[in-house]
Design an enzyme around this catalytic site. Structure first.
Site: not given
Ligand code: DSN
Length: 425
Positions: A47, A49, A193, A228
């Site tokens: 983790y 964050e 994009d 991905r």
């Protein structure tokens, strides 16, 4: 723990499917083995964050380094001042830009989905069309090229806060300079994009958006050939011109607002195993080998387009500058849906796609989209495109014949034997 042979058998079946077939879905590619290994590694357990050096969890000293490497390499690839490598996908990257820049109800102007645009550029079924007041430009019916005059007149009438350029099914390059000129005139920001052509832009084979577009988003798994995921970049950081504030009421530099929009705005813990894989992929993109790959992608797309035109297929805009092409099948009397279904039976994978001014629904479509990034990774060169187009043509002309399709499938499987995929696996 008992090994889950049920799932691993399915993974092996998928590997065999990828090995034996011709992969022409324009948004797919094959990562290197080392990129895949990083995605299957222990960083998935962590983790983290926050951002490197500013985390909400302990034990992040090592993932800080992989994330910083990914950021530094991405900035080097595109020669930009700012990069965020945490978006879990292209759609998440796009949502973060919208969250950082727009308020609900603000006006946006993007390419219509039915003209080659993307769901996240304002489609009514997507958050981008539900939360914001989305308007669209299209392509010129006769040429299939972006209708810059329509874009300019829409911009002057609607005064959007954000103009969006970039597409999922557009085979030509973009005039970013022209879009920025009208944006400056009407006080809009510009976002490109580049999810599809990013690999070609990375190696200087298409126009770079960074000088003219305030924000650039991309996926990392299409022509960039990474894991991905998504990324956000800015050529130059700037003070946000609309005086947008963070939750404490401070006007911040755009980079801070984008960082805040990604986390805690729309995401929680970043996927550190995927970020490590992004760092590896970005290292691969910095090599000369990747330039040779992208040059081959462009050559293969052009050879494929030429072979289709010789067989009287109607390519929207008449050809391609990038890695893909969109074909209007109406003169061949087959729908996109039927074509996709027949091709997959012959182990040729492509996707049905609406064409500009389509008279069929998005579920049926009049078109089909082909891209060559994946087959180029397999090692195909221009001369192989003739086999591929011949095989597609034979299937489409004989879509009702199980015998013909089975014959093509056998030829496809034999042809693909020469292009090795993950021989180590
Ligand atoms: N689904 C991707 C594509 O195929 O172009 C875009 O998100």
């Amino acid at each position: 723990m008992q090994r889950d042979t049920l799932v691993f058998d399915l993974i092996n079946q998928e590997l065999e499917r990828q090995r034996h077939g011709i992969e022409l879905i324009a948004s797919e590619n094959f990562t290197s083995l080392q990129v895949m290994q990083a995605m299957g590694g222990v960083m998935t357990n962590k983790y983290a964050e926050g951002y490197p050096g500013r985390r909400y969890y302990a034990g992040c000293e090592i993932v800080d380094q992989t994330e910083q490497l990914a950021i530094d390499r991405l900035k080097q690839i595109f020669n930009v001042e700012y990069a965020n490598v945490q978006p879990h996908s292209g759609a998440q990257a796009n949502a973060a830009i919208a969250l950082a820049v727009l308020q609900p109800g603000d006006v946006t102007l993007g390419l219509d989905l039915s003209m080659g645009g993307h769901l996240t550029h304002g489609s009514p079924v997507n958050y981008s069309g539900k939360l914001y007041n989305a308007h669209f430009y299209g392509v010129v019916k006769e040429t299939g090229l972006i209708d810059y005059e329509m874009l300019e007149s829409q911009a002057r009438t609607l005064k959007p806060k954000l103009i969006i350029c970039g597409a999922s099914a557009y085979s030509r390059d973009w005039d970013y300079k022209r879009i920025r000129a009208v944006a400056d005139e009407v006080g809009a920001l510009v976002w490109a994009d580049i999810a599809h052509p990013a690999g070609l832009i990375a190696k200087g084979l298409l126009n770079s958006p960074f000088e003219y577009c305030h924000f650039v988003s991309s996926t990392t798994h299409k022509t960039l050939r990474g894991p991905r995921g998504g990324v956000i970049m800015m050529g130059k950081d700037f003070e946000n011109p609309f005086g947008l504030k963070d939750n404490k009421g401070n006007v911040r530099m755009m980079s801070s607002l984008i960082d805040l929009a990604v986390f805690p705005g729309i995401q929680g813990g970043p996927l550190q195993h995927v970020i490590a894989a992004k760092a590896i992929a970005f290292g691969e993109i910095l090599t000369d080998e990747f330039l040779i790959y992208q040059q081959q992608v462009q050559k293969n797309a052009q050879a494929m387009a030429k072979a289709f035109v010789e067989k009287e297929y109607n390519i929207i805009s008449g050809g391609t500058d990038n890695h893909l092409m969109l074909i209007d099948l109406r003169n061949k009397n087959i729908s996109g849906k039927k074509a996709e279904q027949a091709l997959v039976k012959a182990d040729i994978t492509a996707n049905k796609n609406m064409v500009p001014f389509d008279d069929k629904s998005a579920f049926i479509t009049s078109g089909i989209r082909f891209g060559v990034a994946a087959v180029t990774t397999r090692g195909m060169v221009e001369s192989d495109m003739q086999f591929v187009v011949n095989a597609i043509d034979r299937v489409l002309l004989n879509a009702e014949s199980e015998y013909e399709i089975a014959t093509v499938k056998k030829q496809v499987n034999e042809f693909m034997e020469q292009f090795k995929l993950y021989p180590e696996l």
